[in-house]
Design a protein around this motif. Structure first.
Motif, short mmCIF file in Angstrom:
data_model
loop_
_atom_site.label_atom_id
_atom_site.label_comp_id
_atom_site.label_asym_id
_atom_site.label_seq_id
_atom_site.Cartn_x
_atom_site.Cartn_y
_atom_site.Cartn_z
N LEU A 196 -8.22 58.95 55.86
CA LEU A 196 -9.53 57.74 55.39
C LEU A 196 -9.47 56.52 56.05
N HIS A 197 -10.16 55.68 56.90
CA HIS A 197 -9.90 54.50 56.96
C HIS A 197 -8.60 54.39 57.57
N PRO A 198 -8.03 54.60 58.76
CA PRO A 198 -7.35 54.40 59.26
C PRO A 198 -7.00 52.91 59.23
N PRO A 199 -5.41 52.64 59.39
CA PRO A 199 -5.38 50.95 59.18
C PRO A 199 -5.13 50.86 60.46
N ASP A 200 -4.57 49.33 61.19
CA ASP A 200 -3.94 48.46 62.26
C ASP A 200 -2.83 48.21 61.07
N LEU A 201 -2.87 47.66 60.22
CA LEU A 201 -1.02 47.48 59.29
C LEU A 201 -1.41 47.91 58.01
N LEU A 202 -0.04 48.89 57.96
CA LEU A 202 -0.46 49.45 56.90
C LEU A 202 1.78 48.44 55.74
N ILE A 203 1.20 48.56 54.42
CA ILE A 203 2.13 47.28 53.58
C ILE A 203 2.75 48.37 52.90
N PHE A 204 4.01 48.42 52.66
CA PHE A 204 4.29 49.23 51.25
C PHE A 204 4.73 48.18 50.38
N LEU A 205 4.62 47.78 49.17
CA LEU A 205 5.37 47.58 48.18
C LEU A 205 6.56 48.77 47.10
N ASP A 206 7.39 47.79 46.90
CA ASP A 206 8.21 48.94 46.21
C ASP A 206 8.52 48.01 45.04
N ALA A 207 8.87 49.12 44.03
CA ALA A 207 9.83 48.65 43.09
C ALA A 207 10.83 49.52 42.53
N GLN A 208 11.56 49.08 41.59
CA GLN A 208 12.89 49.71 40.73
C GLN A 208 12.34 50.20 39.51
N PRO A 209 12.56 51.62 38.91
CA PRO A 209 13.11 52.07 37.98
C PRO A 209 12.88 51.13 36.96
N ALA A 210 13.61 49.93 36.52
CA ALA A 210 13.69 48.96 34.98
C ALA A 210 12.68 48.84 35.67
N THR A 211 12.03 47.57 37.00
CA THR A 211 10.76 47.09 37.06
C THR A 211 9.69 47.45 36.53
N VAL A 212 9.08 48.92 36.95
CA VAL A 212 8.03 49.29 36.85
C VAL A 212 7.72 49.23 35.36
N ALA A 213 8.90 50.27 34.38
CA ALA A 213 9.07 50.68 33.07
C ALA A 213 8.51 49.08 32.85
N HIS A 214 9.33 47.75 32.96
CA HIS A 214 8.84 46.53 32.32
C HIS A 214 7.79 46.34 32.46
N ARG A 215 6.66 46.52 34.17
CA ARG A 215 5.31 45.52 34.05
C ARG A 215 4.82 46.61 33.40
N ARG A 216 4.82 48.23 33.15
CA ARG A 216 4.24 48.73 32.44
C ARG A 216 4.03 48.79 30.81
N GLN A 217 5.40 48.15 30.43
CA GLN A 217 5.64 47.51 29.16
C GLN A 217 5.93 49.20 28.87
N THR A 218 6.71 49.70 29.03
CA THR A 218 7.11 51.18 28.37
C THR A 218 8.51 51.36 28.40
N GLU A 219 9.24 51.52 26.96
CA GLU A 219 10.27 52.05 26.82
C GLU A 219 10.84 54.16 28.12
N LEU A 272 8.68 58.17 39.40
CA LEU A 272 8.68 57.26 40.09
C LEU A 272 9.58 58.31 41.42
N ALA A 273 10.16 59.82 40.93
CA ALA A 273 10.75 59.76 42.18
C ALA A 273 10.11 61.06 42.84
N GLU A 274 9.43 61.08 42.43
CA GLU A 274 7.94 61.93 42.41
C GLU A 274 6.89 61.61 43.52
N GLU A 275 6.88 60.32 42.54
CA GLU A 275 5.83 59.06 44.55
C GLU A 275 6.64 58.45 45.35
N ARG A 276 7.92 58.62 45.04
CA ARG A 276 8.35 57.98 46.47
C ARG A 276 8.79 59.35 47.16
N VAL A 277 8.51 60.79 47.02
CA VAL A 277 8.16 61.62 47.34
C VAL A 277 6.68 61.83 48.53
#
Length: 132
Positions: free
Chosen positions: A55-78, A85-90
């Motif tokens: 869908l709308h092929p890009p000229d440039l693809l940017i990939f942002l990543d974060a580790q589990p501890a960072t994701v949990a902190h940013r989502r404010q969850t314990e 997150l492993a499934e998302e990476r797949v």
């Protein structure tokens, strides 16, 4: 040929992918405000490995990543985030393999993420919507 006008090259189409809570939405707003043609792609939620380019092929693809501890902190969850997150990476593996710029955002502020991406875009010769 007289009276002909030169065609102005189209703006660079940029697409953002990455794991949840990696900073995609914040970066999207920053890049749009800076005049770039940028689209998000919910690749992390799709079972279609190359959705990012279908869908709308890009000229440039940017990939942002974060580790589990960072994701949990940013989502404010314990709650554990490792399994989904492993499934998302797949689901993101194809995009990760084909990205033009990969950026782990764990130790970066939103301003630092934006600066790194803007630097990459400048080096890649990315054109803004209003460039002539």
């Amino acid at each position: 040929m007289t009276g002909a006008t030169a065609l102005t090259p189209a703006p660079t189409r940029i697409k953002l992918v990455g794991v949840c809570a990696s900073g995609k939405s914040t970066l999207l707003h920053t890049l749009r405000a800076a005049g770039f043609d940028v689209l998000p792609c919910a690749q992390e939620h799709s079972y279609v490995p190359d959705l990012w380019r279908r869908l709308h092929p890009p000229d440039l693809l940017i990939f942002l990543d974060a580790q589990p501890a960072t994701v949990a902190h940013r989502r404010q969850t314990e709650e554990p985030v490792e399994a989904w997150l492993a499934e998302e990476r797949v689901r993101l593996a194809h995009a990760r393999a084909h990205c033009d710029f990969y950026l782990p955002t764990d130790d970066l502020t939103p301003a630092e993420v934006a600066a790194a991406v803007l630097s990459f875009l400048a080096g890649a010769g990315a054109r803004r919507r209003d460039d002539e």
